[in-house]
Design an enzyme around this catalytic site. Structure first.
Site, PDB file in Angstrom:
ATOM      1  N   LYS A   1       5.713  22.895  36.547  1.00 15.68           N
ATOM      2  CA  LYS A   1       5.209  24.247  36.269  1.00 15.68           C
ATOM      3  C   LYS A   1       4.724  24.967  37.518  1.00 15.68           C
ATOM      4  CE  LYS A   1       3.694  23.572  31.483  1.00 15.68           C
ATOM      5  NZ  LYS A   1       3.827  22.113  31.309  1.00 15.68           N
TER       6      LYS A   1
ATOM      7  N   ASP B   1       3.404  30.126  42.236  1.00 12.67           N
ATOM      8  CA  ASP B   1       2.917  30.398  43.588  1.00 12.67           C
ATOM      9  C   ASP B   1       3.701  31.569  44.181  1.00 12.67           C
ATOM     10  OD1 ASP B   1       1.611  29.977  46.129  1.00 12.67           O
ATOM     11  OD2 ASP B   1       1.340  27.891  45.548  1.00 12.67           O
TER      12      ASP B   1
HETATM   13  O1  LIG Z   1       6.448  22.919  30.013  1.00  7.80           O
HETATM   14  C1  LIG Z   1       6.155  22.254  29.017  1.00  7.80           C
HETATM   15  O2  LIG Z   1       6.803  21.257  28.719  1.00  7.80           O
HETATM   16  C2  LIG Z   1       5.125  22.770  28.125  1.00  7.80           C
HETATM   17  C3  LIG Z   1       5.009  24.144  28.019  1.00  7.80           C
HETATM   18  C4  LIG Z   1       4.224  24.694  27.009  1.00  7.80           C
HETATM   19  O3  LIG Z   1       4.149  25.914  26.845  1.00  7.80           O
HETATM   20  N1  LIG Z   1       3.544  23.857  26.190  1.00  7.80           N
HETATM   21  C5  LIG Z   1       3.586  22.498  26.313  1.00  7.80           C
HETATM   22  O4  LIG Z   1       2.965  21.797  25.499  1.00  7.80           O
HETATM   23  N2  LIG Z   1       4.343  21.945  27.320  1.00  7.80           N
HETATM   24  C6  LIG Z   1       4.339  20.469  27.529  1.00  7.80           C
HETATM   25  O5  LIG Z   1       4.886  19.828  26.382  1.00  7.80           O
HETATM   26  C7  LIG Z   1       4.186  18.637  26.091  1.00  7.80           C
HETATM   27  C8  LIG Z   1       3.686  18.717  24.677  1.00  7.80           C
HETATM   28  O6  LIG Z   1       3.019  17.542  24.368  1.00  7.80           O
HETATM   29  P1  LIG Z   1       2.375  17.304  22.936  1.00  7.80           P
HETATM   30  O7  LIG Z   1       1.500  18.465  22.631  1.00  7.80           O
HETATM   31  O8  LIG Z   1       1.612  16.021  23.117  1.00  7.80           O
HETATM   32  O9  LIG Z   1       3.533  17.169  21.974  1.00  7.80           O
HETATM   33  C9  LIG Z   1       3.091  18.489  27.141  1.00  7.80           C
HETATM   34  O10 LIG Z   1       3.539  17.590  28.112  1.00  7.80           O
HETATM   35  C10 LIG Z   1       2.947  19.870  27.740  1.00  7.80           C
HETATM   36  O11 LIG Z   1       2.650  19.823  29.120  1.00  7.80           O
END
Ligand SMILES: O=C(O)c1cc(=O)[nH]c(=O)n1[C@@H]1O[C@H](COP(=O)(O)O)[C@@H](O)[C@H]1O
Length: 237
Positions: free
Chosen positions: A61, A64
């Site tokens: 993510k 910058d």
């Molecule tokens: O970029 C991502 O993967 C991401 C973007 C977003 O908007 N929301 C989001 O939850 N994520 C990622 O997706 C994963 C969701 O994980 P859980 O909520 O445990 O299912 C995490 O690793 C977050 O960092």
């Protein structure tokens, strides 16, 4: 097969826990390495996953200025990962610089460039928070659409979006524009900090290319059972 569309988030604190989870779930073909694990282990975890021929979503993510983004994207592309993230709110110049940099980085490393995908709006943000905390004067679906179109116009390969917006983006973006959805919750799982979620079958039906699922699987008492339940649910789609 829909099971290939599930990316499991390897959100664990260290290498040992990561290896234990990967070993526990040999049926998972696509893993996401995010900020927690990469900050803790560096590229070591990527080597391990690659040695097992897993696909990798490197979710760093980036957010910058264009020059810094370009350098980071060149370096990340050298790891030979499949997906890489940047925030759409970096703006046009940084997104364009990133799209160019992944090509250069991959070419220099002699590897395939990752698909570069932009975060539209984190799935932990509600419409209320967008308006009142972030002071964005657009309705949430309009904001995420604008971010997706910005990413598309800057030459990115897709976006990360909530399953609640995926249907709208599917109809408004190019056919091959990747839509990757975290915030996925089976009916039996806790929502936790996710604010804009749908079930796995709803997300796929709405047009998601990939589902990113972490805690419903990785924090389950028996991760393999949770995985199987989700795969079974997706067979009904
Ligand atoms: O970029 C991502 O993967 C991401 C973007 C977003 O908007 N929301 C989001 O939850 N994520 C990622 O997706 C994963 C969701 O994980 P859980 O909520 O445990 O299912 C995490 O690793 C977050 O960092």
């Amino acid at each position: 097969m829909n099971a290939d569309k599930i990316i499991v988030a390897l959100d664990v604190p260290d290498l040992e826990s990561a290896i234990a989870l990967v070993d526990k779930l040999p049926q998972v073909t696509f893993w996401k390495v995010g900020l927690e694990l990469f900050t803790s282990t560096g590229p070591k975890i990527l080597e391990i996953l690659k040695s097992q021929e897993k696909r990798i979503f490197l979710d760093l993510k980036f957010h910058d200025i264009p020059n810094t983004i370009a350098g980071a994207c060149r370096a990340a592309a050298g790891y030979g990962v499949d997906l890489l993230t940047i925030h759409a709110t970096c703006g046009k110049d940084a997104l364009k610089a990133a799209a160019e940099a992944v090509q250069i980085g991959a070419e220099k490393a002699g590897t395939k460039p990752p698909k570069l995908i932009a975060i539209t709006l984190l799935t932990s943000i509600s419409a209320r928070q967008l308006a009142f905390d972030l002071k964005i004067p657009l309705e949430l679906p309009e904001f995420t659409l604008e971010m997706a179109l910005l990413a598309q116009n800057c030459g990115l390969n897709g976006v990360v979006c909530s399953p609640q917006e995926v249907q709208q983006l599917r109809t408004s973006c190019e056919k091959d524009f990747l839509l990757v959805c975290p915030g996925v919750r089976p009916t039996w799982a806790e929502k936790g900090d996710q604010k804009r979620s749908l079930t796995p079958s709803q997300a796929i039906t709405a047009g998601a290319d990939y589902l990113v699922i972490g805690r419903p699987i990785t924090a389950a008492a028996v991760p393999e059972l949770a995985w199987n339940q989700i795969v079974e649910e997706l067979k009904t789609v």
